[in-house]
Design a protein around this motif. Structure first.
Motif, short mmCIF file in Angstrom:
data_model
loop_
_atom_site.label_atom_id
_atom_site.label_comp_id
_atom_site.label_asym_id
_atom_site.label_seq_id
_atom_site.Cartn_x
_atom_site.Cartn_y
_atom_site.Cartn_z
N LEU A 306 0.84 -1.20 0.00
CA LEU A 306 0.00 0.00 0.00
C LEU A 306 0.88 1.25 0.00
CD1 LEU A 306 -2.85 1.19 0.16
CD2 LEU A 306 -2.69 1.05 2.66
N GLY A 307 1.93 1.25 0.81
CA GLY A 307 2.86 2.37 0.83
C GLY A 307 3.53 2.57 -0.51
N LYS A 308 3.92 1.48 -1.14
CA LYS A 308 4.55 1.55 -2.46
C LYS A 308 3.61 2.20 -3.47
CE LYS A 308 6.44 -1.48 -6.07
NZ LYS A 308 6.77 -2.87 -6.45
N LEU A 309 2.33 1.83 -3.42
CA LEU A 309 1.34 2.36 -4.35
C LEU A 309 1.11 3.85 -4.12
CD1 LEU A 309 -0.41 1.10 -6.61
CD2 LEU A 309 -2.23 0.84 -4.92
N LEU A 310 1.18 4.27 -2.86
CA LEU A 310 0.91 5.67 -2.52
C LEU A 310 2.17 6.53 -2.45
CD1 LEU A 310 -1.77 5.08 0.29
CD2 LEU A 310 -2.18 5.84 -2.07
N GLY A 311 3.32 5.93 -2.76
CA GLY A 311 4.57 6.69 -2.72
C GLY A 311 5.09 6.93 -1.32
N ILE A 312 4.75 6.02 -0.40
CA ILE A 312 5.21 6.13 0.99
C ILE A 312 6.15 4.96 1.28
CG2 ILE A 312 4.50 6.27 3.41
CD1 ILE A 312 1.67 7.02 2.39
N PRO A 313 7.47 5.16 1.24
CA PRO A 313 8.41 4.05 1.43
C PRO A 313 8.25 3.40 2.81
CG PRO A 313 9.53 6.02 0.59
CD PRO A 313 8.15 6.45 1.01
N LYS A 314 8.32 2.09 2.83
CA LYS A 314 8.22 1.32 4.08
C LYS A 314 9.46 0.43 4.19
CE LYS A 314 3.79 2.48 4.98
NZ LYS A 314 3.14 2.82 6.24
N SER A 315 10.08 0.43 5.34
CA SER A 315 11.26 -0.42 5.54
C SER A 315 10.81 -1.81 5.99
CB SER A 315 12.20 0.19 6.57
OG SER A 315 11.55 0.31 7.83
N TRP A 316 11.63 -2.80 5.68
CA TRP A 316 11.36 -4.17 6.10
C TRP A 316 12.68 -4.92 6.19
CZ3 TRP A 316 13.01 -8.13 2.94
CH2 TRP A 316 13.32 -7.77 1.62
N HIS A 317 12.70 -6.00 6.95
CA HIS A 317 13.89 -6.84 7.01
C HIS A 317 13.47 -8.25 7.42
CE1 HIS A 317 13.36 -5.36 11.16
NE2 HIS A 317 13.83 -6.54 11.52
N TYR A 318 14.26 -9.23 6.99
CA TYR A 318 13.98 -10.61 7.34
C TYR A 318 14.33 -10.87 8.82
CZ TYR A 318 13.46 -11.87 2.39
OH TYR A 318 13.02 -11.96 1.10
N PRO A 319 13.62 -11.76 9.46
CA PRO A 319 13.95 -12.10 10.85
C PRO A 319 15.24 -12.92 10.91
CG PRO A 319 12.22 -13.55 10.03
CD PRO A 319 12.45 -12.52 8.96
N GLU A 320 15.84 -12.94 12.07
CA GLU A 320 17.07 -13.72 12.24
C GLU A 320 16.77 -15.22 12.20
OE1 GLU A 320 19.23 -12.58 15.69
OE2 GLU A 320 19.47 -10.49 15.07
N GLN A 321 15.60 -15.61 12.69
CA GLN A 321 15.24 -17.03 12.67
C GLN A 321 15.00 -17.49 11.23
OE1 GLN A 321 12.11 -16.37 15.98
NE2 GLN A 321 12.36 -18.59 15.86
N LYS A 322 15.44 -18.68 10.93
CA LYS A 322 15.23 -19.25 9.60
C LYS A 322 14.00 -20.15 9.52
CE LYS A 322 18.83 -17.24 7.93
NZ LYS A 322 18.66 -16.10 7.00
N LYS A 323 13.44 -20.47 10.68
CA LYS A 323 12.25 -21.32 10.72
C LYS A 323 11.32 -20.83 11.82
CE LYS A 323 10.77 -26.13 11.37
NZ LYS A 323 11.21 -27.54 11.54
N ILE A 324 10.08 -20.52 11.48
CA ILE A 324 9.10 -20.03 12.45
C ILE A 324 7.80 -20.82 12.25
CG2 ILE A 324 7.79 -18.03 13.27
CD1 ILE A 324 10.53 -17.04 11.13
N ILE A 325 7.23 -21.31 13.34
CA ILE A 325 5.98 -22.06 13.26
C ILE A 325 4.82 -21.13 13.59
CG2 ILE A 325 4.63 -23.96 14.23
CD1 ILE A 325 7.24 -25.42 14.76
N CYS A 326 3.79 -21.14 12.73
CA CYS A 326 2.60 -20.32 12.94
C CYS A 326 1.38 -21.23 13.09
CB CYS A 326 2.35 -19.39 11.74
SG CYS A 326 3.62 -18.16 11.49
N ALA A 327 0.50 -20.88 14.02
CA ALA A 327 -0.73 -21.64 14.23
C ALA A 327 -1.89 -20.96 13.53
CB ALA A 327 -1.02 -21.77 15.72
N HIS A 328 -2.77 -21.76 12.92
CA HIS A 328 -4.01 -21.24 12.36
C HIS A 328 -5.01 -21.10 13.51
CE1 HIS A 328 -3.05 -22.23 8.08
NE2 HIS A 328 -2.24 -23.09 8.67
N LEU A 329 -5.43 -19.89 13.81
CA LEU A 329 -6.38 -19.66 14.89
C LEU A 329 -7.67 -19.07 14.33
CD1 LEU A 329 -4.06 -18.10 17.62
CD2 LEU A 329 -4.85 -20.46 17.46
N GLU A 330 -8.79 -19.56 14.81
CA GLU A 330 -10.07 -18.97 14.42
C GLU A 330 -10.20 -17.59 15.04
OE1 GLU A 330 -12.03 -20.32 12.32
OE2 GLU A 330 -11.04 -22.28 12.19
#
Length: 340
Positions: A306-330
């Motif tokens: 969304l920032g890219k589309l509106l010309g608002i730069p957003k910073s990001w970076h990869y996490p240090e962990q190479k494996k992360i488990i996510c749970a599907h929650l209702e």
């Protein structure tokens, strides 16, 4: 203040909208759907019904009028995505930015699984599984026998499909005692499939291919000024998914992205089979499980796009962990009385 519109989307748009709202509390989010019980309305500041049975041409007129009336700044389409992007210029004329790539030729290719395979075959032949495209019941029968001679299990789906609605695995054991205690699933006996398809007009051909029985990998991607974001999400089954920053998947995604030049979020779907990676399909939009990739990686793809589309730069970076488990929650939501 900007107004962001999601038309008829998956239920998980609830999370995508909230990911955008988290970083843009002053923006106005509106949603529409043919379903009055659509859960993502509770993430919106306003929600409206949209026409159900309607042609693409008339729906386009509806979208343009809705954008004018609601003073929409950014339109995030899913329903009739291909047809809307084909007429991106009409939205540009009224000052609306599309949260989608306006590349009709590529959209046409990615909408069809066979065209997708043939588009990538010259550069990525190793990604393309064996397949047969059936235009009739007889071709389906012959294709099944041909593939069965070389592969243990065969599956099929429509060449143009979304959400794997037509996906079935051909399995002769479904009419034996072994099936007595099996829960409902996508398995179907070959003769049953032939009986069903005998009433089908094959207006969209049927794709037969080996059943790739390994783990599915859903890579959520976005090209940015800081480089390509690639978040490989391994669908390990059950209520869990794993984010694994696998260098092979990341590099493969980068090479494929260079061939497509997509600027908005897209999703690459792969499947492992006998320790090899095969391409399933590509979605030129945010995936239904993108919120899991964002939660696991800490990278907010919807807001960054969304920032890219509106010309608002957003910073990001990869996490240090190479494996992360996510749970599907209702997500529990209480519907007001007016819905009943």
């Amino acid at each position: 203040m900007k107004t962001i519109w999601f038309n008829h989307w998956f239920t998980t748009a609830y999370h995508l909208i909230n990911l955008m709202k988290k970083e843009n509390p002053d923006f106005r989010f509106i949603g529409t759907s043919t379903n009055p019980m659509a859960m993502y309305q509770f993430a919106c500041d306003a929600f409206f019904p949209e026409p159900d049975r309607i042609s693409a041409e008339k729906y386009l007129d509806f979208c343009l009028e809705f954008c004018r009336k609601q003073q929409v700044d950014v339109f995030v389409p899913r329903r009739f995505l291909k047809e809307i992007t084909e007429h991106a210029g009409k939205f540009t004329e009224i000052g609306v930015k599309l949260f989608a790539d306006a590349n009709p030729e590529l959209a046409e290719i990615l909408d069809d699984k066979i065209q997708t395979y043939e588009f990538f075959r010259p550069d990525f032949p190793e990604l393309i599984p064996d397949y047969v495209l059936a235009h009739s019941v007889e071709e389906f029968r012959e294709g099944y026998q041909k593939l069965k001679a070389h592969h243990a299990r065969i599956c099929y789906k429509l060449a143009q499909d979304e959400g794997a609605r037509s996906f079935r695995v051909l399995d002769e054991s479904t009419q034996t005692i072994k099936a007595l205690l099996n829960p409902p699933n996508t398995k179907i006996h070959p003769e049953t499939a032939l009986k069903i398809l005998s009433e089908y007009d094959f207006s969209v051909p049927v794709l037969l291919m080996p059943y790739l029985d390994g783990t599915e990998i859903s890579a959520d991607c976005l090209d940015t000024d800081s480089g390509l974001i690639v978040i490989p999400r391994y669908k390990t089954g059950g209520r869990f998914a794993e984010i694994r920053f696998n260098s092979e998947v990341t590099e493969l995604s980068r090479r494929m992205a260079e061939k497509m030049h997509l600027q908005m979020p897209f999703n690459l779907q792969f499947r492992l089979y006998q320790d090899k990676i095969y391409l399933l399909e590509i979605n030129p939009r945010m995936s239904g499980g993108l919120q899991l990739s964002c939660a696991g990686s800490g990278i907010n793809i919807p807001d960054t796009a969304l920032g890219k589309l509106l010309g608002i730069p957003k910073s990001w970076h990869y996490p240090e962990q190479k494996k992360i488990i996510c749970a599907h929650l209702e997500t529990p939501v209480i519907f007001p009385e007016k819905h009943f």
